[in-house]
Design a protein around this motif. Structure first.
Motif, short mmCIF file in Angstrom:
data_model
loop_
_atom_site.label_atom_id
_atom_site.label_comp_id
_atom_site.label_asym_id
_atom_site.label_seq_id
_atom_site.Cartn_x
_atom_site.Cartn_y
_atom_site.Cartn_z
N GLY A 65 4.50 82.60 111.17
CA GLY A 65 3.48 83.45 111.80
C GLY A 65 3.82 83.98 113.17
O GLY A 65 3.05 84.75 113.76
N LYS A 66 4.99 83.60 113.72
CA LYS A 66 5.36 84.07 115.07
C LYS A 66 6.71 84.76 115.04
O LYS A 66 7.61 84.35 114.30
N GLU A 67 6.84 85.78 115.89
CA GLU A 67 8.15 86.44 116.02
C GLU A 67 9.09 85.52 116.79
O GLU A 67 8.71 84.97 117.83
N VAL A 68 10.29 85.31 116.25
CA VAL A 68 11.24 84.38 116.88
C VAL A 68 12.61 85.04 117.07
O VAL A 68 12.96 86.01 116.41
N ASP A 69 13.36 84.46 118.00
CA ASP A 69 14.75 84.86 118.23
C ASP A 69 15.47 83.63 118.77
O ASP A 69 15.53 83.41 119.97
N PHE A 70 15.98 82.79 117.84
CA PHE A 70 16.58 81.53 118.27
C PHE A 70 17.89 81.78 118.99
O PHE A 70 18.77 82.49 118.48
N PRO A 71 18.06 81.17 120.19
CA PRO A 71 19.32 81.37 120.92
C PRO A 71 20.51 80.66 120.26
O PRO A 71 21.66 80.99 120.51
N GLY A 72 20.22 79.65 119.41
CA GLY A 72 21.31 78.93 118.76
C GLY A 72 20.80 78.02 117.66
O GLY A 72 19.59 77.83 117.51
N PRO A 73 21.70 77.41 116.88
CA PRO A 73 21.31 76.57 115.75
C PRO A 73 20.45 75.37 116.14
O PRO A 73 19.57 74.96 115.38
N LEU A 74 20.69 74.80 117.32
CA LEU A 74 19.91 73.62 117.75
C LEU A 74 18.43 73.96 117.84
O LEU A 74 17.57 73.22 117.35
N GLN A 75 18.12 75.12 118.44
CA GLN A 75 16.72 75.54 118.58
C GLN A 75 16.10 75.85 117.21
O GLN A 75 14.93 75.54 116.97
N ALA A 76 16.90 76.43 116.30
CA ALA A 76 16.41 76.71 114.94
C ALA A 76 16.09 75.41 114.22
O ALA A 76 15.05 75.29 113.55
N MET A 77 16.97 74.41 114.36
CA MET A 77 16.75 73.12 113.69
C MET A 77 15.53 72.40 114.28
O MET A 77 14.75 71.80 113.56
N GLU A 78 15.39 72.48 115.61
CA GLU A 78 14.23 71.85 116.25
C GLU A 78 12.92 72.50 115.79
O GLU A 78 11.88 71.86 115.75
N ALA A 79 12.99 73.80 115.42
CA ALA A 79 11.81 74.52 114.94
C ALA A 79 11.54 74.26 113.46
O ALA A 79 10.52 74.70 112.93
N GLY A 80 12.47 73.57 112.79
CA GLY A 80 12.24 73.21 111.38
C GLY A 80 13.04 74.01 110.37
O GLY A 80 12.66 74.12 109.21
N ILE A 81 14.19 74.58 110.80
CA ILE A 81 15.06 75.31 109.87
C ILE A 81 16.41 74.60 109.84
O ILE A 81 17.10 74.52 110.86
N ALA A 82 16.79 74.06 108.69
CA ALA A 82 18.07 73.34 108.56
C ALA A 82 18.96 74.06 107.56
O ALA A 82 18.46 74.72 106.64
N MET A 83 20.27 73.93 107.75
CA MET A 83 21.21 74.64 106.87
C MET A 83 22.34 73.72 106.43
O MET A 83 22.91 72.99 107.25
N ILE A 84 22.62 73.75 105.14
CA ILE A 84 23.78 73.05 104.59
C ILE A 84 24.84 74.12 104.34
O ILE A 84 24.67 75.00 103.51
N HIS A 85 25.94 74.05 105.09
CA HIS A 85 26.95 75.11 105.04
C HIS A 85 27.90 74.92 103.86
O HIS A 85 28.18 73.80 103.43
N GLN A 86 28.42 76.06 103.37
CA GLN A 86 29.39 76.03 102.26
C GLN A 86 30.65 75.30 102.69
O GLN A 86 31.18 74.46 101.97
N GLU A 87 31.16 75.62 103.87
CA GLU A 87 32.37 74.98 104.38
C GLU A 87 31.94 73.76 105.19
O GLU A 87 31.31 73.88 106.24
N LEU A 88 32.24 72.57 104.69
CA LEU A 88 31.82 71.34 105.36
C LEU A 88 32.58 71.17 106.67
O LEU A 88 33.75 71.53 106.77
N SER A 89 31.91 70.60 107.67
CA SER A 89 32.58 70.37 108.96
C SER A 89 32.26 68.98 109.48
O SER A 89 31.63 68.82 110.53
N PRO A 90 32.65 67.94 108.71
CA PRO A 90 32.38 66.57 109.16
C PRO A 90 33.30 66.17 110.32
O PRO A 90 34.28 66.86 110.61
#
Length: 492
Positions: free
Chosen positions: A66-91
């Motif tokens: 419901g809000k317009e967003v512009d995340f400065p980076g992945p950390l802020q996106a994850m803190e907002a509740g958006i998580a991503m499992i990438h195709q290329e693993l980076s353990p």
């Protein structure tokens, strides 16, 4: 309130010399699985990176919850509740599983990391997901499929409102895929929305509710899964009908050009014997962990050969390292594209000629390097604005095409291709299959490993089936039968 948890409207993303996204849209409802479809280079990963703040979009609007967003980076996106499992693993391979799961958000007692709580939290998370992995095991000791499941658990631990899954099943067995689908169904019940990126059509129609299709950076359309079918979806993706996924041509098969006798290496390769003929495509089938890749790495000099002999053209050869294999005109397109395939910080030219550098003299003949790279970019229809582009900026499928070009440039007699179409789209798959068939027709000998049984059956002249490091069967094409192959693949 909007019916959508996420709306991405008129998204444009420009890189120097290329417009990757041309005003696309994506609308996601809560509690649904939404497939994002398109060929490699269509813009799927790019729009996800714009959402996560990895890339900053050139223009367009993102409305989340419901809000317009512009995340400065992945950390802020994850803190907002958006998580991503990438195709290329980076353990982080040298750290433990539990440290990988909680990386950057470790539980603490004051300033000190609370390892006891971290272990307990990991056990609790794995129990909830149904994953049987030791939290104290070093990440680098896990199989690729186990690493993939750990990444899935890590993403779920954020308790996301939106979970992005980019080729999540590319390294998983059928049992693990069904396990993942059970996790997805449970997440749907909590209202979590999932964006699912995959080139496996059967999966899309099994698990997804809706689908949005991109082509060449443009929005093509939206469908409900119940209202469309595989043929219509492929036509949307590629802009044409793909009729023959496995363009097998009967080629004359000649004399034996390669022979492995009693190869053993570590715990994963046990007394493996087979031969390969001129112009033959020899398929290797088996479950994940059967030892197929490890056998090929032993042949190519990437693993120590404990015992056994290798013959080429009737003469015993001694391969102690990949350079020895290349000198004997053996090429190897590896399964782990990112780990031991591409050199991400170098351009397409450097990645193309890497296995053939002595051919360009000292100092290097840069004119010839450019000519050869251009030739294979054109031959393989690699989508790139320039051969000076860093390979890490290409889509997974186009990176794969560069690596195919690398090995074709060495003019191998024997080409080993390990999961050659993993994580690439139907159009590119068809092109790679056609190329493999063409090479066999020219007298090259191909060893092809694939976890997708229809691919091995569709392409191979004969099939070697492995189970726990051993060969359980060698079948002629006329004897290919799903039930028989699976019995051998399970060691029966």
């Amino acid at each position: 309130m909007s019916e959508y948890i996420l709306e991405m409207l008129d998204i444009v993303k420009e890189f120097p010399g290329v417009r990757a996204l041309k005003g696309v849209q994506l609308k996601i409802r809560p509690g649904t699985v939404h497939a994002l479809m398109g060929e490699n280079g269509a813009g799927k990963s790019t729009i996800m990176k714009c959402l996560m703040g990895v890339y900053h979009r050139t223009s367009g609007t993102i409305i989340y919850d419901g809000k317009e967003v512009d995340f400065p980076g992945p950390l802020q996106a994850m803190e907002a509740g958006i998580a991503m499992i990438h195709q290329e693993l980076s353990p982080v391979p040298e750290r433990s599983v539990k440290e990988n799961v909680w990386l950057g958000r470790e539980p603490r007692k004051g300033l000190v990391v609370d390892h006891k709580k971290m272990r307990e939290d990991t056990i609790e998370l794995f129990k909830k997901i149904g994953l049987n992995v030791d939290p104290d095991e070093k990440m680098g000791n896990l199989t690729i499929s186990q690493m993939q499941m750990v990444e899935i658990c890590k993403a779920v631990s954020y308790d996301p409102k939106i979970l992005i899954l980019d080729e999540p099943t590319s390294s998983l067995t059928e049992t693990e895929v069904e396990h993942l689908f059970e996790i997805i169904r449970n997440l749907k019940k909590t209202g979590c929305a999932m964006i699912y990126i995959s080139h496996k059509m059967a999966e899309i129609f099994q698990i997804c509710d809706e689908m949005t299709t991109f082509r060449d950076g443009e929005y093509v359309g939206h469908d409900f899964a119940k209202d469309t079918n595989v043929d219509k979806l492929i036509a949307r993706m590629v802009g044409r009908e793909v009729k023959n996924m496995f363009p097998k041509v009967e080629c004359p098969i000649g004399e034996v050009v390669f022979k492995a006798e009693g190869l053993s290496s570590g715990r994963m390769v046990k007394n493996v014997s087979f031969d390969l003929r001129k112009g033959e495509i020899l398929g290797f089938a088996g479950l994940v962990g059967a030892g197929r890749t490890e056998t090929m790495e032993t042949i190519f000099g990437m693993r120590h050969l404990d015992s056994g002999k290798i013959f080429k053209d009737g003469v015993e050869i001694n391969i102690k390292c990949p350079a020895d294999a290349i000198k004997n005109r053996i090429g190897f397109l590896t399964e782990d594209r990112r780990g031991n395939g591409i050199v991400p910080v170098r351009n397409i030219k450097d990645n193309t000629v890497l296995a053939n550098l002595p051919a360009y003299g000292t100092p290097l003949n840069h004119k010839k390097i450019s000519e050869d790279t251009d030739k294979y970019v054109k031959l393989l229809n690699t989508k790139t604005p320039s051969t000076d582009q860093l390979i890490m900026n290409l889509s997974g499928g186009n990176q794969q095409k560069v690596l195919v070009g690398r090995w074709l440039l060495t003019n191998p007699d024997i080409l080993i291709v390990d999961e050659p179409t993993r994580g690439i789209d139907v159009g590119a798959k068809s092109e790679i299959h056609s190329l493999i068939t063409k090479l066999a027709g020219e007298g090259k000998s191909i060893i092809m490993i694939s976890s997708e049984l229809p691919e091995v059956k569709g392409m191979a002249d004969r099939m070697v089936v492995m189970y726990e490091g051993e060969v359980t069967a060698i079948l002629d094409r006329k004897d290919f039968d799903d039930e028989l192959i699976l019995k051998h693949a399970h060691g029966e």
